[in-house]
Scaffold this active site. Sequence first.
Site, PDB file in Angstrom:
ATOM      1  CG  ASP A 201     -58.143-108.560  77.562  1.00 24.53           C
ATOM      2  OD1 ASP A 201     -59.223-107.961  77.511  1.00 24.53           O
ATOM      3  OD2 ASP A 201     -57.931-109.546  78.306  1.00 24.53           O
ATOM      4  CD  GLU A 271     -60.050-104.256  79.265  1.00 24.93           C
ATOM      5  OE1 GLU A 271     -59.148-105.065  79.554  1.00 24.93           O
ATOM      6  OE2 GLU A 271     -61.206-104.353  79.693  1.00 24.93           O
TER       7      GLU A 271
HETATM    8  C1  NOJ Z   1     -61.366-107.576  79.338  1.00 26.41           C
HETATM    9  C2  NOJ Z   1     -62.238-107.996  78.196  1.00 26.41           C
HETATM   10  O1  NOJ Z   1     -62.780-106.836  77.605  1.00 26.41           O
HETATM   11  C3  NOJ Z   1     -63.297-108.899  78.774  1.00 26.41           C
HETATM   12  O2  NOJ Z   1     -64.294-109.196  77.828  1.00 26.41           O
HETATM   13  C4  NOJ Z   1     -62.625-110.150  79.272  1.00 26.41           C
HETATM   14  O3  NOJ Z   1     -63.580-110.956  79.914  1.00 26.41           O
HETATM   15  C5  NOJ Z   1     -61.505-109.811  80.275  1.00 26.41           C
HETATM   16  N1  NOJ Z   1     -60.688-108.733  79.842  1.00 26.41           N
HETATM   17  C6  NOJ Z   1     -60.602-110.988  80.463  1.00 26.41           C
HETATM   18  O4  NOJ Z   1     -59.883-111.224  79.283  1.00 26.41           O
END
Ligand code: NOJ
Length: 560
Positions: A201, A271
């Site tokens: 993430d 991500e």
């Molecule tokens: C990316 C995640 O996909 C999202 O859902 C989240 O709010 C943010 N990162 C913070 O962790």
Amino acid sequence: MESLRWWQRAVFYQIYPRSFADGNGDGIGDFVGMAARLDYLRELGVDALWLSPHYPSPFLDCGYDITDYTGVAPEYGTLDDFAAFLREAHARGLRVILDLVLNHSSDQHPWFVESRAGRDSPKRDWYVWRDPAPGGGPPNNWTSIFGGPAWTLDPATGQYYYHAFLKEQPDLNWRSPALKAAMWDAARFWLDLGVDGFRLDAIATIFEDPELRDHDLDLDMDALVDVNTLTPEQYERLMGRQSKQPGLHELMRELRALVDAYPGDRVLVGEDDDLTFHGSGEDELHLVFNFPLMRARRLTPGHVRANQALRLAALPAGAWPCNTLGNHDSPRVWSRYGDGAHDAALARLHLALLLTLKGTPFLYYGEEIGMADLQLGALEQVRDMAALHRYARLVGRGGVAPEAATRITLATTRDRCRGPMQWGAGPNAGFSPPGVATWLPVHPNAQAGVSVAAQAGDPGSLLGFYRRMLALRRATPALVAGDYEDLPEAGQGCLAFLRRGAGQACLVALSFAADAQALDLGPVGGRARLRFASAGRAEGGLVEGELALGPFEVVVAELG
Ligand code: NOJ
């Protein structure tokens, strides 16, 4: 084909644990529920599962605010339930990757509680604490990605802590060796249990500019409601010092070495869409998402062509592409690409695109039955705190009337793509027992054919199409391993490309038009044998000269 690694051949399916299957009847999904649906997933034809965070969490950012990196949220079950789920998944040949949230924890994590207890706390430097600016106020002008200042004052110790996201999500300080060791231990904990890798993430924001230099975006930040409304250039100027800072690639290499020390080819999926996260192609992340493809409001053949030309050319040698069209942060495929008149055909078309492009595809739960975005009726139903903060800014600094701000919030909250999975018709769609209040409402279209039960026996349904398409991909090596070669002569309304490799050459023709299209087969040898079509043509038939495509039709044919 055999030389490919499992994560290059696999189709991933993202599960949002809270919304997949409620095994104990409390209105919230859990591991017992998920385990009971593994046969469904195997029959669907996917190979690997990505679970959104399953850790204990106050759930202000829907699980991305973690209070224990080696625990299981009690509402999802126990560690034994997790282990049983993993065992059962593996027994069915399904791999499982977890969400590793490296950038921040919850402010209720014991580490942060200890860190904020005093300036001399042994864990003070596990988070990013700074004194106020000389004249008072936050250390600099940085912004949270969810809006508002990125610094929050802790009155008891007189210092500010930094948070790239909610103030309840303090950033971890990866420059602290002790913090890093603790986080690597957490990663090892799950790898020891046998998970097949991680989706990482928010990696871009792991480090900040050590000198804390202000951003220089000349904008009235008080009036800015949503950073996502900025142009890419503005966003870069605003966030440049809060993201992609030196140290990041070294950290990814460290994590890669940690993961590679385990047997079984564990995978890291970032991500992020930045291809530099592949490093040399072998020493950082295995996969990063092709988000630019997903972010287009509507996909056209031109878009896809340009996207592929750019991404494939920029991919470092040894790296592998990864495509997705939906996840828990974005509108659902059905709602985003639908036009009201051809929704089902468009859902099929976009799946066909995802499964025939070069790269590892990621599907999002419920796409396969055409789940649509939820329309919540009231602010009280919103669970995503980021949406509620945005509402407050709209009404406050934005000067928007509460009714209008409510409408905007309900239409845009990320809750809308996180609704309970629709297993059947009837109350609660088979997600939870009848009469139970589910954590988010069940979409009413579960009663109107948008459910697994309604579609499972019908090969002509969207679910049937997903199964056929997934089976086709599995049985067609060129669709997995072949190179991508654009056929520009297909024209405006149609995307056509070849996938050539593994001893096979396949023509993929996708009509993005509501009227008839024709594709001249001359450039590919004048003839092709049909492998798959969305419009019920006879498989195995020979097409010669010209391929006539109906509205939004999908055709896969083999050359030679
Ligand atoms: C990316 C995640 O996909 C999202 O859902 C989240 O709010 C943010 N990162 C913070 O962790």
